[in-house]
Design a protein around this motif. Structure first.
Motif, short mmCIF file in Angstrom:
data_model
loop_
_atom_site.label_atom_id
_atom_site.label_comp_id
_atom_site.label_asym_id
_atom_site.label_seq_id
_atom_site.Cartn_x
_atom_site.Cartn_y
_atom_site.Cartn_z
N VAL A 76 19.92 20.03 37.10
CA VAL A 76 20.84 20.30 37.54
C VAL A 76 21.63 21.76 37.81
CG1 VAL A 76 23.68 19.62 37.54
CG2 VAL A 76 21.73 17.67 37.15
N ASP A 77 21.70 22.17 38.69
CA ASP A 77 22.09 24.31 38.39
C ASP A 77 23.24 24.70 40.14
OD1 ASP A 77 22.50 26.59 37.43
OD2 ASP A 77 19.80 26.97 38.16
N LEU A 78 23.21 25.19 39.40
CA LEU A 78 24.73 26.17 40.45
C LEU A 78 23.84 27.20 41.50
CD1 LEU A 78 27.69 26.93 38.42
CD2 LEU A 78 27.38 26.08 40.20
N VAL A 79 24.07 26.98 42.56
CA VAL A 79 22.56 27.68 43.44
C VAL A 79 24.00 28.96 44.24
CG1 VAL A 79 22.69 25.74 45.48
CG2 VAL A 79 21.49 28.03 45.52
N GLU A 80 23.48 29.95 44.61
CA GLU A 80 24.28 31.08 44.96
C GLU A 80 23.92 30.77 47.41
OE1 GLU A 80 26.38 35.19 46.13
OE2 GLU A 80 24.74 34.60 44.01
N GLU A 81 24.51 30.66 47.78
CA GLU A 81 23.69 30.46 48.81
C GLU A 81 23.07 31.53 49.81
OE1 GLU A 81 22.87 27.54 50.34
OE2 GLU A 81 24.05 25.94 49.08
N GLY A 82 21.39 31.67 50.07
CA GLY A 82 20.84 32.22 50.30
C GLY A 82 20.28 33.79 49.59
N VAL A 83 21.26 33.41 48.44
CA VAL A 83 21.08 34.31 47.44
C VAL A 83 20.10 33.87 46.16
CG1 VAL A 83 22.11 36.05 45.60
CG2 VAL A 83 22.76 35.37 47.76
N ARG A 84 20.58 32.55 45.26
CA ARG A 84 19.40 32.90 44.46
C ARG A 84 19.99 31.49 43.64
NH1 ARG A 84 22.64 34.41 39.11
NH2 ARG A 84 24.19 35.42 39.97
N TRP A 85 19.47 30.37 42.97
CA TRP A 85 19.79 29.47 41.69
C TRP A 85 19.74 30.33 40.57
CZ3 TRP A 85 19.73 24.08 42.31
CH2 TRP A 85 19.56 23.54 43.52
N PHE A 86 21.16 29.48 40.03
CA PHE A 86 21.89 30.34 38.72
C PHE A 86 20.16 30.75 37.44
CE2 PHE A 86 25.14 31.36 40.88
CZ PHE A 86 25.92 31.15 40.10
N GLU A 87 19.56 29.59 37.49
CA GLU A 87 18.74 29.19 36.30
C GLU A 87 19.13 28.98 35.65
OE1 GLU A 87 15.85 27.97 37.22
OE2 GLU A 87 15.83 29.31 39.34
N GLN A 88 19.87 28.08 35.63
CA GLN A 88 20.74 28.36 33.63
C GLN A 88 21.52 26.48 33.77
OE1 GLN A 88 21.85 30.51 31.26
NE2 GLN A 88 20.17 31.94 32.43
N GLY A 89 21.04 26.09 34.64
CA GLY A 89 21.42 24.53 34.13
C GLY A 89 20.62 23.76 33.38
N LEU A 90 21.31 22.49 33.22
CA LEU A 90 20.77 21.62 32.17
C LEU A 90 19.49 20.61 32.94
CD1 LEU A 90 21.09 19.58 30.07
CD2 LEU A 90 23.12 18.22 32.07
N ALA A 91 18.46 20.34 32.56
CA ALA A 91 17.25 19.91 32.79
C ALA A 91 17.18 18.65 31.84
CB ALA A 91 16.13 21.24 32.38
N GLU A 92 16.42 17.50 31.89
CA GLU A 92 16.07 16.32 31.86
C GLU A 92 14.94 15.83 32.53
OE1 GLU A 92 17.25 14.70 29.52
OE2 GLU A 92 19.40 15.97 28.87
N THR A 93 13.99 15.47 30.93
CA THR A 93 13.36 15.02 31.71
C THR A 93 13.99 13.21 32.33
OG1 THR A 93 11.09 15.89 30.79
CG2 THR A 93 10.51 13.90 31.91
N VAL A 94 12.91 12.46 33.53
CA VAL A 94 13.56 11.33 34.13
C VAL A 94 11.82 10.61 34.40
CG1 VAL A 94 15.64 11.94 34.46
CG2 VAL A 94 13.76 12.38 36.94
N GLU A 95 12.30 9.18 33.84
CA GLU A 95 11.36 8.27 34.76
C GLU A 95 11.58 7.19 35.78
OE1 GLU A 95 8.14 8.17 34.23
OE2 GLU A 95 8.29 9.44 32.60
N VAL A 96 11.54 8.27 36.82
CA VAL A 96 11.91 7.14 38.30
C VAL A 96 10.64 6.01 38.52
CG1 VAL A 96 11.72 7.34 40.93
CG2 VAL A 96 12.56 9.49 39.47
N ARG A 97 11.29 5.04 38.60
CA ARG A 97 10.71 3.32 38.68
C ARG A 97 11.45 2.66 39.53
NH1 ARG A 97 6.97 5.70 36.87
NH2 ARG A 97 5.72 6.12 34.67
N ARG A 98 10.77 2.14 40.63
CA ARG A 98 11.09 0.92 41.52
C ARG A 98 11.01 -0.06 41.05
NH1 ARG A 98 14.43 4.71 44.38
NH2 ARG A 98 12.13 6.42 44.52
N GLN A 99 12.38 -0.63 41.32
CA GLN A 99 12.29 -2.13 41.02
C GLN A 99 11.98 -3.03 41.73
OE1 GLN A 99 16.59 -3.43 40.16
NE2 GLN A 99 16.50 -2.49 37.85
N GLY A 100 11.02 -4.62 41.91
CA GLY A 100 10.54 -4.54 42.96
C GLY A 100 10.95 -6.30 43.16
#
Length: 100
Positions: A76-100
């Motif tokens: 999750v980070d800030l982005v300046e449209e058409g210029v750059r991502w701030f690259e100072q955001g919060l990074a978390e490892t997540v597991e994506v699983r579908r319920q079936g």
């Protein structure tokens, strides 16, 4: 909800050509859960107003996981449209699983 503080010396503009917004990206998790290839870039959550140096704002963000199960790094980070991502955001490892 994400708390964002402008620690710089420039005002982040809400409504300009290169506006600043909150967003997120999902990357494939490489060895050691490092960022791999970009998998998904999310929509934008606009700032509620200009954010001046030293100001903090609280922003809601809706995050949609990738369609494919697996291990990802969500940044999750800030982005300046058409210029750059701030690259100072919060990074978390997540597991994506579908319920079936």
């Amino acid at each position: 909800m994400v708390s964002v503080t402008n620690l710089g010396d420039a005002t982040w503009r809400r409504a300009m050509r290169n506006r600043v917004a909150l967003s997120y990206r999902f990357f494939a998790a490489d060895e050691g859960d490092a960022r791999g290839a970009l998998v998904l870039e999310g929509g934008r959550a606009p700032l509620p107003s200009d954010v001046h140096p030293g100001e903090t704002v609280l922003l809601p963000i809706d995050i949609t996981a990738p369609d494919t199960e697996g291990t990802y790094v969500c940044v999750v980070d800030l982005v300046e449209e058409g210029v750059r991502w701030f690259e100072q955001g919060l990074a978390e490892t997540v597991e994506v699983r579908r319920q079936g």
